[in-house]
Design a protein around this motif. Structure first.
Motif, PDB file in Angstrom:
ATOM      1  N   CYS A   1       0.901  -1.088  -0.244  1.00 20.24           N
ATOM      2  CA  CYS A   1       0.573   0.406   0.323  1.00 20.24           C
ATOM      3  C   CYS A   1       0.955   1.195  -0.632  1.00 20.24           C
TER       4      CYS A   1
ATOM      5  N   GLY B   1      -5.897   0.065   3.462  1.00 16.98           N
ATOM      6  CA  GLY B   1      -5.733  -1.788   2.794  1.00 16.98           C
ATOM      7  C   GLY B   1      -6.185  -2.413   3.448  1.00 16.98           C
ATOM      8  N   ALA B   2      -5.986  -3.781   3.195  1.00 22.83           N
ATOM      9  CA  ALA B   2      -6.861  -5.430   3.680  1.00 22.83           C
ATOM     10  C   ALA B   2      -5.927  -5.185   5.085  1.00 22.83           C
ATOM     11  N   CYS B   3      -4.587  -5.475   5.465  1.00 20.90           N
ATOM     12  CA  CYS B   3      -4.387  -5.013   6.619  1.00 20.90           C
ATOM     13  C   CYS B   3      -4.571  -4.527   7.333  1.00 20.90           C
TER      14      CYS B   3
HETATM   15  S1  SF4 Z   1      -0.687  -7.039   1.987  1.00 21.15           S
HETATM   16 FE1  SF4 Z   1      -1.462  -5.524   3.064  1.00 21.15          FE
HETATM   17  S2  SF4 Z   1       0.191  -4.221   3.183  1.00 21.15           S
HETATM   18 FE2  SF4 Z   1       0.125  -5.570   1.286  1.00 21.15          FE
HETATM   19  S3  SF4 Z   1      -0.601  -4.420  -0.585  1.00 21.15           S
HETATM   20 FE3  SF4 Z   1      -2.341  -6.208   0.971  1.00 21.15          FE
HETATM   21  S4  SF4 Z   1      -3.034  -4.714   1.866  1.00 21.15           S
HETATM   22 FE4  SF4 Z   1      -1.587  -2.595   1.524  1.00 21.15          FE
END
Ligand code: SF4
Ligand code: SF4
Ligand code: SF4
Length: 253
Positions: A16, A83-85
Motif C-alpha cells: 500500500c 488496505g486489507a491489512c
Molecule cells: S498485503 Fe497489506 S500492505 Fe500489502 S498490499 Fe495488501 S493490504 Fe497493502
C-alpha cells in the motif's frame, strides 16, 4: 505552516505504501500541500513527531505494535487505515482461525521463543479510533489521493458501500460469473477498484472486503449451483479479507 503527514508501517508487505509512491505526479502535487514528516520508505524518518494526518499500513500483530499504534493515535489528528491489512487484519489474520496458542509458531520457526506475536492479528480499528478506512490489497492510490484532498480541504471522504458489480457494469465488462461460469466475489465485494479483475477476464477475489449489504449466503448458493463443493466455497471467502467477510456473514447472512 503545511499540514504534517506521516506514513507508518505495521505488519504488512509494503504494497500500500508502494501504491502511494507509484502515484508520480499525484504524489508530487500532494507534497506541495503537506509536509511529509514520516515516511521511511520515501525518506523522512521522524517516528515520534506529531502529525495532522497519519496513514497506517498493516495489521496489529505483535505486542509492540499495539503500544505503537496507541502512541501514534495520541499524537495524530486524523488517522487513516490503508488496505486489507489495516482494515481487516489481512492475510496474516488467517491464523486467527487456527487454534489459540503457539502451535503454528513451532511449526514454522526452529526457535519460536524468539517470535513475539499477539494472540490475534487485528485491524487498526480493533485497538484505536480510526477516522477513515480505505480498502483493497493494495489500496487504490487514486482513491487515497482523493481522500487526502478531501481531508486537507476540511471535508470528509467516505468510500462507496456499493459492490464491484456496479463498477463492472458501468465499465462494460463482460460478466465472468454469468458468461463463463467462473466464481466471482464481485456481488458481495466493496467497490473502489474500478472492477480491475473482471476487466482482465477473471473473477474478483474480494480484496476490498465486503460491501455494505453483502449477502454471502445468496452468493454461496450461486457458487454451489456452479458445482463448487462446500469447502471450496468457504475457501473463496477465507483469503485476504477473511475476517471482514466472516463478520459480514454474521451480520447479513
Ligand atoms: S498485503 Fe497489506 S500492505 Fe500489502 S498490499 Fe495488501 S493490504 Fe497493502
Ligand atoms: S464479473 Fe463479477 S463483478 Fe462483474 S458483474 Fe459479474 S459478478 Fe459482478
Ligand atoms: S476486482 Fe475484486 S479482487 Fe480485483 S482488485 Fe477489485 S476488489 Fe480486488
Amino acid at each position: 505552516m503545511k499540514p504534517r503527514l506521516g506514513v507508518y508501517k505495521f505488519t504488512s508487505c509494503d504494497g500500500c505504501q508502494l501504491a502511494l509512491l507509484n502515484q508520480g505526479e499525484g504524489l508530487l502535487a500532494l507534497l506541495e500541500r503537506v509536509e511529509l514528516t514520516h515516511f521511511p520508505e520515501a525518506g523522512p524518518n521522524a517516528p515520534e513527531a506529531a502529525v495532522d494526518i497519519a496513514l497506517i499500513e498493516g495489521s496489529l500483530s505483535t505486542p509492540e505494535e499495539a503500544e505503537r499504534i496507541r502512541a501514534i493515535r495520541a499524537r495524530s489528528g486524523q488517522l487513516v487505515a490503508l488496505g486489507a491489512c489495516a482494515t481487516a487484519g489481512g492475510i496474516q489474520a488467517l491464523r486467527n482461525a487456527t487454534e489459540a496458542g503457539s502451535a503454528w509458531r513451532a511449526a514454522l520457526y526452529p526457535q519460536p521463543e524468539f517470535i513475539a506475536t499477539a494472540e490475534r492479528s487485528l485491524p487498526v480499528s480493533a485497538l484505536v479510533h480510526v477516522d477513515l478506512e480505505l480498502f483493497g490489497c493494495p489500496i487504490d492510490a487514486a482513491q487515497l489521493l482523493a481522500a487526502l484532498n478531501a481531508l486537507l480541504a476540511g471535508g470528509r471522504y467516505r468510500p462507496s458501500g456499493d459492490s464491484v458489480c456496479g463498477e463492472c457494469k458501468r465499465a462494460g465488462h463482460g460478466c465472468v460469473l454469468v458468461g463463463r461460469a467462473e466464481p466471482c466475489l464481485g456481488p458481495v465485494t466493496r467497490a473502489g477498484c474500478g472492477a480491475l479483475c473482471p476487466g482482465q477476464g477473471r473473477g474478483c477475489y474480494g480484496c476490498f472486503g465486503p460491501s455494505a449489504q453483502a449477502n454471502l449466503a445468496s452468493l454461496k448458493t450461486v457458487f454451489a449451483n456452479l458445482g463448487l463443493p462446500p469447502d471450496a466455497i468457504e475457501r473463496r471467502f477465507a483469503f485476504i479479507t477473511a475476517e471482514a467477510f466472516r463478520a459480514a456473514g454474521e451480520k447479513h447472512g
